[in-house]
Design an enzyme around this catalytic site. Structure first.
Site, PDB file in Angstrom:
ATOM      1  N   ASP A   1       0.436   0.360   7.315  1.00  0.00           N
ATOM      2  CA  ASP A   1       1.545  -0.276   6.625  1.00  0.00           C
ATOM      3  C   ASP A   1       2.420   0.792   5.964  1.00  0.00           C
ATOM      4  OD1 ASP A   1       0.556   0.300   4.013  1.00  0.00           O
ATOM      5  OD2 ASP A   1      -0.756  -1.440   4.149  1.00  0.00           O
TER       6      ASP A   1
ATOM      7  N   TYR B   1     -10.339   7.598   5.952  1.00  0.00           N
ATOM      8  CA  TYR B   1      -9.214   7.637   5.021  1.00  0.00           C
ATOM      9  C   TYR B   1      -9.506   8.606   3.875  1.00  0.00           C
ATOM     10  CZ  TYR B   1      -7.935   3.171   7.233  1.00  0.00           C
ATOM     11  OH  TYR B   1      -7.620   2.198   8.136  1.00  0.00           O
TER      12      TYR B   1
ATOM     13  N   ASP C   1      -2.215  -1.963  -4.978  1.00  0.00           N
ATOM     14  CA  ASP C   1      -1.572  -0.647  -4.973  1.00  0.00           C
ATOM     15  C   ASP C   1      -0.361  -0.694  -5.896  1.00  0.00           C
ATOM     16  OD1 ASP C   1       0.425  -1.996  -3.576  1.00  0.00           O
ATOM     17  OD2 ASP C   1      -0.183  -1.222  -1.630  1.00  0.00           O
TER      18      ASP C   1
ATOM     19  N   ARG D   1      -7.970  -0.708  -0.025  1.00  0.00           N
ATOM     20  CA  ARG D   1      -7.493  -1.129  -1.346  1.00  0.00           C
ATOM     21  C   ARG D   1      -8.527  -2.022  -2.032  1.00  0.00           C
ATOM     22  NH1 ARG D   1      -3.195  -1.029   2.061  1.00  0.00           N
ATOM     23  NH2 ARG D   1      -1.338   0.161   1.421  1.00  0.00           N
TER      24      ARG D   1
END
Length: 310
Positions: free
Chosen positions: A47, A75, A89, A181
């Site tokens: 994204d 990640y 976020d 997240r």
């Protein structure tokens, strides 16, 4: 009326380093135009709020995306303690702030240990999953919340890379479908103060790692194009990886010369020592990658996904 030019027929994969603020499709189209490729696609969306590894596939390589659906991902993520937002976020609205207790490495490691291995993770409302035909993030933007079922996720590796009074950075290697997240939010809750993602970067996908293979930003590709053009030995085409570079997790089966033509025409053949379960890569005697195969119940090797001679 003049026929619209389609671009070059090229095949292979470029490991693109997607910048922040760009959607995966926007990044894809910029790279496609730079290479003047007739056909392009990507594997594994990122994204706009995340950066990092976005493999861009050209030509026949676009057909391998389905084979990477189950690929693990890695990640690097930085979280800020003491804050919660409605999106997990900094893109979202702050919904809570809390005092951050003193947390040392031992305390953080004790919490991280709860999330390593297989866990049940509830997908966030700010995700692309669908509920009754609509994306969850669309409902979230309307202020709606719906029930989501937890799903099993494997966190193979969660390594603490740095820790300060208010922030921490992790390296996370996970199975498909993990929401980083959500992981950071859950870690914040376990610490008693909440947490929010402030930076998210994908550094590995399937067989590729930014630690091991060269990746290219848009400005890198533009500089190469300006210096060496497209097809020159020092031009853009030199950064394209072969299609089978994406398929290192699959076993290799070498065909003899008499088996190549039948396989190319879709006919099963007997191949000694072929794997008895799952798909595998098929190669001609000259190491030319032909495609993917699978053993039938009668022991013959059948082509499952072939690629035209490149």
């Amino acid at each position: 009326m003049a026929r619209k030019r389609r671009g070059r027929e090229i095949n292979g994969i470029v490991l693109f380093d997607k910048p922040l603020g760009s959607s995966s499709n926007q990044a894809l189209q910029r790279v496609r135009r730079l290479f003047d490729a007739a056909k392009a696609g990507h594997t594994g969306s990122l994204d706009p709020a995340a950066s990092g590894l976005l493999p861009v596939c050209f030509g026949q390589a676009t057909r391998i995306s389905g084979l990477l659906l189950d690929a693990d991902k890695t990640y690097r993520v930085t979280g800020r303690l003491g804050t919660r937002t409605d999106s997990g976020d900094l893109e979202g609205e702050v919904i809570e702030t809390r005092e951050v207790p003193a947390i040392d490495n031992d305390a953080m490691e004790a919490v991280l240990g709860r999330f390593r291995g297989r866990v049940e993770q509830v997908p966030p409302m700010h995700s692309a999953l669908k509920h009754e035909g609509r994306r969850l993030y669309e409902l979230a933007r309307e202020g709606k919340t719906v029930e989501r079922k937890a799903r099993p996720i494997d966190f193979h590796e969660i390594t603490l890379e740095s820790l300060s009074a208010t922030e921490f950075t992790l390296r996370v290697h996970s199975s498909k479908g993990a929401y980083i997240r959500t992981l950071v939010e859950d870690i914040g809750e376990a610490l008693g103060c909440g947490a929010v993602v402030i930076e998210l970067r994908r550094i590995g996908l399937g067989p590729w790692s930014m630690d091991e293979q060269p990746t290219y930003r848009l400005e890198d590709l533009e500089a190469i194009a300006a210096e060496g053009g497209l097809e020159a030995p020092d031009g853009l085409d030199r950064v394209i990886l072969p299609i089978d570079s994406a398929l290192g997790a699959y076993p290799v089966v070498m065909l003899d010369a008499s088996s190549v033509d039948p396989i190319r025409h879709g006919h099963p053949v007997f191949v000694p020592n072929a794997p008895q379960t799952g798909w595998f890569r098929l190669y001609a005697p000259d190491d030319l990658f032909l495609g993917m195969g699978e053993v039938l119940d009668d022991g013959r090797t059948a082509p499952r996904r072939l690629f035209a001679a490149l």
